[in-house]
Design a protein around this motif. Structure first.
Motif, PDB file in Angstrom:
ATOM      1  N   VAL A  29      61.562 -37.579  30.870  1.00 40.94           N
ATOM      2  CA  VAL A  29      62.432 -37.908  31.993  1.00 40.94           C
ATOM      3  C   VAL A  29      63.480 -38.938  31.572  1.00 40.94           C
ATOM      4  CG1 VAL A  29      62.493 -38.960  34.282  1.00 40.94           C
ATOM      5  CG2 VAL A  29      60.660 -37.348  33.693  1.00 40.94           C
ATOM      6  N   ASN A  30      63.043 -39.850  30.716  1.00 38.99           N
ATOM      7  CA  ASN A  30      63.888 -40.986  30.351  1.00 38.99           C
ATOM      8  C   ASN A  30      64.348 -40.872  28.903  1.00 38.99           C
ATOM      9  OD1 ASN A  30      64.544 -43.790  29.370  1.00 38.99           O
ATOM     10  ND2 ASN A  30      64.119 -44.267  31.516  1.00 38.99           N
ATOM     11  N   TRP A  31      65.632 -40.887  28.681  1.00 39.30           N
ATOM     12  CA  TRP A  31      66.167 -40.769  27.323  1.00 39.30           C
ATOM     13  C   TRP A  31      65.976 -42.061  26.539  1.00 39.30           C
ATOM     14  CZ3 TRP A  31      68.049 -37.053  24.205  1.00 39.30           C
ATOM     15  CH2 TRP A  31      68.843 -37.418  23.118  1.00 39.30           C
ATOM     16  N   ILE A  32      66.185 -43.185  27.192  1.00 40.54           N
ATOM     17  CA  ILE A  32      66.176 -44.466  26.474  1.00 40.54           C
ATOM     18  C   ILE A  32      64.771 -44.845  26.008  1.00 40.54           C
ATOM     19  CG2 ILE A  32      66.633 -46.937  26.696  1.00 40.54           C
ATOM     20  CD1 ILE A  32      69.125 -45.185  26.552  1.00 40.54           C
ATOM     21  N   SER A  33      63.783 -44.644  26.865  1.00 36.60           N
ATOM     22  CA  SER A  33      62.426 -45.096  26.545  1.00 36.60           C
ATOM     23  C   SER A  33      61.775 -44.282  25.442  1.00 36.60           C
ATOM     24  CB  SER A  33      61.549 -45.040  27.793  1.00 36.60           C
ATOM     25  OG  SER A  33      61.248 -43.693  28.123  1.00 36.60           O
ATOM     26  N   ARG A  34      62.226 -43.058  25.232  1.00 43.52           N
ATOM     27  CA  ARG A  34      61.616 -42.169  24.231  1.00 43.52           C
ATOM     28  C   ARG A  34      60.166 -41.832  24.554  1.00 43.52           C
ATOM     29  NH1 ARG A  34      64.253 -41.329  19.330  1.00 43.52           N
ATOM     30  NH2 ARG A  34      66.252 -42.400  19.133  1.00 43.52           N
ATOM     31  N   GLU A  35      59.796 -42.006  25.783  1.00 48.84           N
ATOM     32  CA  GLU A  35      58.448 -41.622  26.205  1.00 48.84           C
ATOM     33  C   GLU A  35      58.485 -40.191  26.739  1.00 48.84           C
ATOM     34  OE1 GLU A  35      56.996 -46.092  27.588  1.00 48.84           O
ATOM     35  OE2 GLU A  35      57.083 -44.456  29.035  1.00 48.84           O
ATOM     36  N   TYR A  36      57.565 -39.381  26.273  1.00 47.30           N
ATOM     37  CA  TYR A  36      57.534 -37.985  26.663  1.00 47.30           C
ATOM     38  C   TYR A  36      56.410 -37.747  27.655  1.00 47.30           C
ATOM     39  CZ  TYR A  36      61.124 -37.086  23.299  1.00 47.30           C
ATOM     40  OH  TYR A  36      62.321 -37.093  22.639  1.00 47.30           O
ATOM     41  N   ASN A  37      56.743 -37.030  28.707  1.00 49.23           N
ATOM     42  CA  ASN A  37      55.828 -36.854  29.827  1.00 49.23           C
ATOM     43  C   ASN A  37      54.955 -35.608  29.690  1.00 49.23           C
ATOM     44  OD1 ASN A  37      58.726 -37.896  30.900  1.00 49.23           O
ATOM     45  ND2 ASN A  37      57.076 -39.004  31.916  1.00 49.23           N
ATOM     46  N   TYR A  38      55.462 -34.598  29.027  1.00 49.46           N
ATOM     47  CA  TYR A  38      54.740 -33.334  28.898  1.00 49.46           C
ATOM     48  C   TYR A  38      54.861 -32.814  27.470  1.00 49.46           C
ATOM     49  CZ  TYR A  38      55.220 -33.593  33.954  1.00 49.46           C
ATOM     50  OH  TYR A  38      55.183 -34.016  35.256  1.00 49.46           O
ATOM     51  N   TRP A  39      53.787 -32.169  27.035  1.00 49.45           N
ATOM     52  CA  TRP A  39      53.705 -31.660  25.661  1.00 49.45           C
ATOM     53  C   TRP A  39      53.210 -30.225  25.661  1.00 49.45           C
ATOM     54  CZ3 TRP A  39      54.960 -34.550  21.311  1.00 49.45           C
ATOM     55  CH2 TRP A  39      55.229 -35.907  21.543  1.00 49.45           C
ATOM     56  N   GLY A  40      53.695 -29.474  24.696  1.00 56.34           N
ATOM     57  CA  GLY A  40      53.174 -28.148  24.476  1.00 56.34           C
ATOM     58  C   GLY A  40      51.967 -28.179  23.559  1.00 56.34           C
ATOM     59  N   GLN A  41      51.404 -27.016  23.304  1.00 55.03           N
ATOM     60  CA  GLN A  41      50.197 -26.909  22.476  1.00 55.03           C
ATOM     61  C   GLN A  41      50.504 -26.782  20.988  1.00 55.03           C
ATOM     62  OE1 GLN A  41      46.925 -27.186  23.658  1.00 55.03           O
ATOM     63  NE2 GLN A  41      48.141 -27.949  25.375  1.00 55.03           N
ATOM     64  N   GLY A  42      51.748 -26.483  20.672  1.00 53.93           N
ATOM     65  CA  GLY A  42      52.145 -26.431  19.276  1.00 53.93           C
ATOM     66  C   GLY A  42      52.150 -25.027  18.690  1.00 53.93           C
ATOM     67  N   THR A  43      52.931 -24.874  17.646  1.00 54.82           N
ATOM     68  CA  THR A  43      52.967 -23.630  16.887  1.00 54.82           C
ATOM     69  C   THR A  43      53.015 -23.999  15.404  1.00 54.82           C
ATOM     70  OG1 THR A  43      54.084 -21.491  16.630  1.00 54.82           O
ATOM     71  CG2 THR A  43      55.501 -23.404  16.993  1.00 54.82           C
ATOM     72  N   GLN A  44      52.225 -23.319  14.609  1.00 54.57           N
ATOM     73  CA  GLN A  44      52.068 -23.673  13.202  1.00 54.57           C
ATOM     74  C   GLN A  44      53.158 -23.022  12.354  1.00 54.57           C
ATOM     75  OE1 GLN A  44      49.886 -25.757  11.651  1.00 54.57           O
ATOM     76  NE2 GLN A  44      50.814 -25.323   9.655  1.00 54.57           N
ATOM     77  N   VAL A  45      53.768 -23.824  11.517  1.00 56.34           N
ATOM     78  CA  VAL A  45      54.717 -23.330  10.524  1.00 56.34           C
ATOM     79  C   VAL A  45      54.179 -23.693   9.144  1.00 56.34           C
ATOM     80  CG1 VAL A  45      57.051 -23.511   9.592  1.00 56.34           C
ATOM     81  CG2 VAL A  45      56.689 -23.546  12.071  1.00 56.34           C
ATOM     82  N   THR A  46      54.022 -22.698   8.306  1.00 55.04           N
ATOM     83  CA  THR A  46      53.548 -22.911   6.945  1.00 55.04           C
ATOM     84  C   THR A  46      54.600 -22.390   5.981  1.00 55.04           C
ATOM     85  OG1 THR A  46      51.248 -22.658   7.656  1.00 55.04           O
ATOM     86  CG2 THR A  46      51.699 -22.467   5.299  1.00 55.04           C
ATOM     87  N   VAL A  47      55.043 -23.270   5.103  1.00 56.35           N
ATOM     88  CA  VAL A  47      56.088 -22.917   4.147  1.00 56.35           C
ATOM     89  C   VAL A  47      55.473 -22.838   2.755  1.00 56.35           C
ATOM     90  CG1 VAL A  47      58.362 -23.497   3.238  1.00 56.35           C
ATOM     91  CG2 VAL A  47      57.759 -24.139   5.578  1.00 56.35           C
ATOM     92  N   SER A  48      55.522 -21.673   2.173  1.00 55.63           N
ATOM     93  CA  SER A  48      54.956 -21.488   0.834  1.00 55.63           C
ATOM     94  C   SER A  48      56.030 -21.695  -0.222  1.00 55.63           C
ATOM     95  CB  SER A  48      54.358 -20.095   0.700  1.00 55.63           C
ATOM     96  OG  SER A  48      55.370 -19.114   0.838  1.00 55.63           O
ATOM     97  N   SER A  49      55.598 -22.227  -1.354  1.00 56.98           N
ATOM     98  CA  SER A  49      56.557 -22.502  -2.431  1.00 56.98           C
ATOM     99  C   SER A  49      56.702 -21.321  -3.368  1.00 56.98           C
ATOM    100  CB  SER A  49      56.104 -23.735  -3.209  1.00 56.98           C
ATOM    101  OG  SER A  49      54.810 -23.532  -3.722  1.00 56.98           O
TER     102      SER A  49
END
Length: 120
Positions: A100-120
């Motif tokens: 909600v707030n840009w200045i505070s950098r506090e995040y109110n809601y989060w997703g569950q994530g998605t995995q990215v794997t980079v192979s060399s």
């Protein structure tokens, strides 16, 4: 209550590109600033970048500046993370978050994530 769902992760080769998406529901998407974070196995969560409500302000972590691009489509309730020239050190679970707030950098809601794997 805002729900965030990331998608687009997978196994990619170094030097390639990948676009992650994060779709929001349950709230007014354009009311939120959106951020992307990542967490590698055994490491702390790391800020990747963020975008303001109307895309007027965009910030990136130095580690991804020039390679990653954040954008959003408020009509589709979606924020994107375009990742180019991927490196093995970009391997992590990627999370989007809403603030909600840009200045505070506090995040109110989060997703569950998605995995990215980079192979060399």
């Amino acid at each position: 209550q805002v729900q965030l769902v990331e998608s687009g992760g997978g196994l990619v080769q170094a030097g390639s590109s990948r676009r992650l998406s994060c779709v929001a529901s349950g709230g007014t998407f354009s009311n939120y600033h959106m951020g992307w974070f990542r967490q590698a196995l055994g490491k702390e969560r790391e800020f990747v970048g963020r975008i303001s409500r109307r895309s007027g302000n965009i910030e990136y972590a130095p580690s991804v500046e020039g390679r990653f691009t954040i954008s959003r489509d408020n009509a589709r309730f979606t924020v994107f993370l375009q990742m180019n020239n991927l490196k093995p050190e970009d391997t992590a679970s990627y999370y989007c978050a809403a603030a909600v707030n840009w200045i505070s950098r506090e995040y109110n809601y989060w997703g569950q994530g998605t995995q990215v794997t980079v192979s060399s």
